[in-house]
Design an enzyme around this catalytic site. Structure first.
Site, short mmCIF file in Angstrom:
data_model
loop_
_atom_site.label_atom_id
_atom_site.label_comp_id
_atom_site.label_asym_id
_atom_site.label_seq_id
_atom_site.Cartn_x
_atom_site.Cartn_y
_atom_site.Cartn_z
CE LYS A 169 -1.86 2.40 3.41
NZ LYS A 169 -1.75 3.75 2.81
CB CYS A 276 13.58 8.53 8.14
SG CYS A 276 14.47 7.47 7.00
CD GLU A 374 10.75 12.39 12.06
OE1 GLU A 374 9.63 12.03 12.45
OE2 GLU A 374 11.44 11.73 11.26
P1 NAD Z 1 2.63 7.86 8.39
O1 NAD Z 1 2.96 6.99 9.54
O2 NAD Z 1 1.60 8.91 8.56
O3 NAD Z 1 2.13 6.99 7.14
C1 NAD Z 1 2.89 5.96 6.58
C2 NAD Z 1 1.95 4.97 5.91
O4 NAD Z 1 1.12 4.36 6.89
C3 NAD Z 1 1.03 5.56 4.86
O5 NAD Z 1 0.93 4.65 3.77
C4 NAD Z 1 -0.29 5.65 5.61
O6 NAD Z 1 -1.40 5.60 4.75
C5 NAD Z 1 -0.24 4.42 6.49
N1 NAD Z 1 -1.07 4.47 7.71
C6 NAD Z 1 -1.56 5.55 8.35
N2 NAD Z 1 -2.23 5.18 9.47
C7 NAD Z 1 -2.13 3.83 9.54
C8 NAD Z 1 -2.57 2.86 10.49
N3 NAD Z 1 -3.26 3.19 11.58
N4 NAD Z 1 -2.26 1.56 10.27
C9 NAD Z 1 -1.55 1.19 9.19
N5 NAD Z 1 -1.11 2.07 8.25
C10 NAD Z 1 -1.39 3.38 8.43
O7 NAD Z 1 4.03 8.45 7.92
P2 NAD Z 1 4.28 9.55 6.80
O8 NAD Z 1 3.81 10.85 7.35
O9 NAD Z 1 3.76 9.06 5.50
O10 NAD Z 1 5.88 9.54 6.72
C11 NAD Z 1 6.69 10.35 7.52
C12 NAD Z 1 7.30 9.55 8.66
O11 NAD Z 1 7.95 8.39 8.15
C13 NAD Z 1 8.36 10.31 9.42
O12 NAD Z 1 8.20 10.11 10.80
C14 NAD Z 1 9.66 9.65 8.96
O13 NAD Z 1 10.72 9.80 9.84
C15 NAD Z 1 9.24 8.26 8.75
N6 NAD Z 1 10.16 7.56 7.84
C16 NAD Z 1 11.01 6.61 8.35
C17 NAD Z 1 11.91 5.97 7.53
C18 NAD Z 1 12.85 4.90 8.05
O14 NAD Z 1 13.40 4.17 7.25
N7 NAD Z 1 13.05 4.76 9.34
C19 NAD Z 1 11.96 6.30 6.18
C20 NAD Z 1 11.08 7.28 5.69
C21 NAD Z 1 10.18 7.89 6.54
#
Ligand code: NAD
Length: 474
Positions: A169, A276, A374
């Site tokens: 997804k 990230c 962050e």
């Molecule tokens: P997010 O957690 O809002 O969303 C990520 C994904 O999860 C999306 O596809 C979203 O639709 C889905 N999602 C949302 N709620 C959900 C739920 N309750 N259950 C399952 N899936 C759900 O994150 P974002 O805002 O898209 O991305 C930014 C964040 O991602 C930042 O905190 C960043 O640091 C982190 N990030 C981490 C890495 C890493 O490798 N550690 C890499 C990139 C981004």
């Protein structure tokens, strides 16, 4: 008319009655529509993945490698179209979008060569004991909006290499390029091995709790990661969580000011800071603080903020409105508290596009929100330190533990500092380098498990130990 994209389920391109708009963050215009999949599409995708798993798990590593190399080649052949599409939905400048597309193809090609060899635990007259790795089954992959293609590939590829099938997804903010890749690889991957479905955030929990899914691999925020862990606990699904970070860079007194200024800048401002593993807190030794902060601020003036599709843009818009408002709020808080700015700080909320100026803060306190949280935006707090012990203590005083960096003329001293940092990755004199063959994962609340390398691949498998009692009937 913008294009309506399809999902990939069981080797077929599928649409839904309802669709979701995807916005270009540089112009706020709709750039495409994608299916709004729900339980029905998810059930079909999981059923297809389960069916495909029965034959895919029996394929040889060489057969899997060939399919994954086909994915890599397809992405590379279509890179020109893909990077432009990526910029239009994600906002990042063309050169950075190009790096992501080619990087994803390179990652797929490299990781297709990974092999999980059997391990002999005992081999003597009494017993032969061998550990083999067996694929966990159907994987649910959930990815964020900052590196949509890299993240999709780093879920799809190890799943396939390990012998698993996947339902992926994308983020609702950035699904277009992933769905274009789905169209392109439709006949490259066996039907049902890779399924890609798009829907609102609500589709995420449906995946996490689906009884037909055996493992979740997730990249996103720590808050969502906790919900995923909770959802996956019901049937003890395996999980890999790559979560948020608040990475610190420590610049020692012997660092070459002119040489590190530009690199430090990009360690924070690549992808408009929405990385990230971006440097989100920069600790600079007091002996060079004034010179280095001036050099960084001077370099910042040479970088253009604008539409990523326009030539010369170095920093694009924030990817979505919600994140834009969050970054604006953090900057406003810093202003309200009276912190000093070396650059930026004035956002024009009335303009078109989610633009935040390059913002650099001059020695804000450790408990400033813009330091402790962050930021995930083009914001860089520079902080002064007196002793190495103090810098390490401040760097480690975080619930996160994703990555960090040390900048110094003395690599040995850099390593000594690196070893004291509580993070999964530490760079000495570089930033953001990830090897397809080295584990990447967070300590503390930055995640559970790892991706990349053999460690990452193992997470898509169970160990199975088979023993033969050799002297049983002697
Ligand atoms: P997010 O957690 O809002 O969303 C990520 C994904 O999860 C999306 O596809 C979203 O639709 C889905 N999602 C949302 N709620 C959900 C739920 N309750 N259950 C399952 N899936 C759900 O994150 P974002 O805002 O898209 O991305 C930014 C964040 O991602 C930042 O905190 C960043 O640091 C982190 N990030 C981490 C890495 C890493 O490798 N550690 C890499 C990139 C981004």
């Amino acid at each position: 008319m913008t294009k309506t994209y399809s999902n990939l389920i069981d080797g077929e391109l599928v649409t839904t009655a309802g669709t979701m708009d995807v916005i270009n963050p540089a112009t706020e215009e709709v750039v495409g529509q994608v299916p709004s999949a729900g339980q029905d599409e998810l059930d079909r995708a999981v059923a297809a993945a389960r069916r495909a798993f029965q034959s895919w798990k029996k394929t040889t590593p060489e057969e899997r490698q060939k399919v994954v190399q086909g994915i890599a080649a397809t992405i590379k052949e279509n890179a020109d179209e893909l990077f432009r599409l990526l910029t239009s939905e994600q906002g990042k400048p063309h050169n950075q979008a190009q790096q992501e597309i080619y990087g994803a193809a390179g990652l797929a090609a490299a990781q297709s060569t990974l092999r999980l060899e059997d391990v002999i635990n005992q081999d003597d007259d009494t017993r032969l004991s061998r550990t083999r790795r067996v694929p966990v089954g159907v994987v649910g992959g959930i990815v964020p909006w900052n590196f949509p293609i890299m993240m999709a590939i780093q879920k799809i590829v190890p799943a396939l290499v390990a012998g698993c099938t996947i339902v992926l997804k994308p983020s609702p903010f950035t699904p277009l390029t992933t769905l274009r890749i789905a169209e392109l690889i439709k006949d490259v991957v066996p039907a049902g091995t890779v399924n890609i479905i798009t829907g609102p955030d609500e589709l995420g929990p449906m995946i996490t709790s689906h009884p037909g899914i055996d493992k979740i691999t997730f990249t996103g925020s720590t808050a969502t990661g906790k919900k995923i862990m909770e959802g996956a606990s019901k049937d003890l699904k395996r999980i890999t969580l790559e979560l948020g970070g608040n990475d610190a860079s420590i610049v020692l007194a012997d660092a070459d000011v002119e040489k590190v200024a530009e690199q430090l800048f990009w360690s924070s401002f690549s992808n408009a800071g929405q990385v990230c593993i971006a440097a989100k807190r920069i600790y600079i030794h007091e002996d060079i603080y004034d010179d280095l902060s001036k050099a960084i601020a001077a370099y910042a003036k040479t970088v253009k903020v604008g539409d990523g599709a326009q030539q010369g843009t170095g920093v694009g818009p924030i990817q979505n409105k919600k994140q834009f408002e969050r970054v604006c709020e953090l900057i406003q808080d810093a202003k309200d508290q009276g912190y000093q700015f070396l650059a930026g700080g004035d956002v024009d909320p009335s303009g078109t596009g989610y633009y935040v100026p390059i913002t650099i803060l001059d020695n804000p306190p450790e408990d400033a929100r813009i330091v402790a949280e962050e930021q995930f935006g083009p914001v860089m707090p520079l902080m002064k330190f007196a002793t190495v012990d103090e810098a390490i203590e401040r760097a480690n005083a975080s619930e996160y533990g994703l990555a960090g960096a040390v900048w110094t003329a003395d690599a040995e001293q850099g390593v000594a500092v690196a070893e004291r940092m509580e993070t999964g990755t530490v760079w000495v004199n570089e930033f953001m380098h990830l090897s397809p063959f080295a584990p990447f994962g967070g300590h503390k609340q930055s995640g559970i498990g790892a991706e990349y390398g053999i460690d990452g691949l193992k997470e898509f498998t169970y160990p199975q130990v088979i023993t033969i009692k050799r002297d049983a009937f002697a």
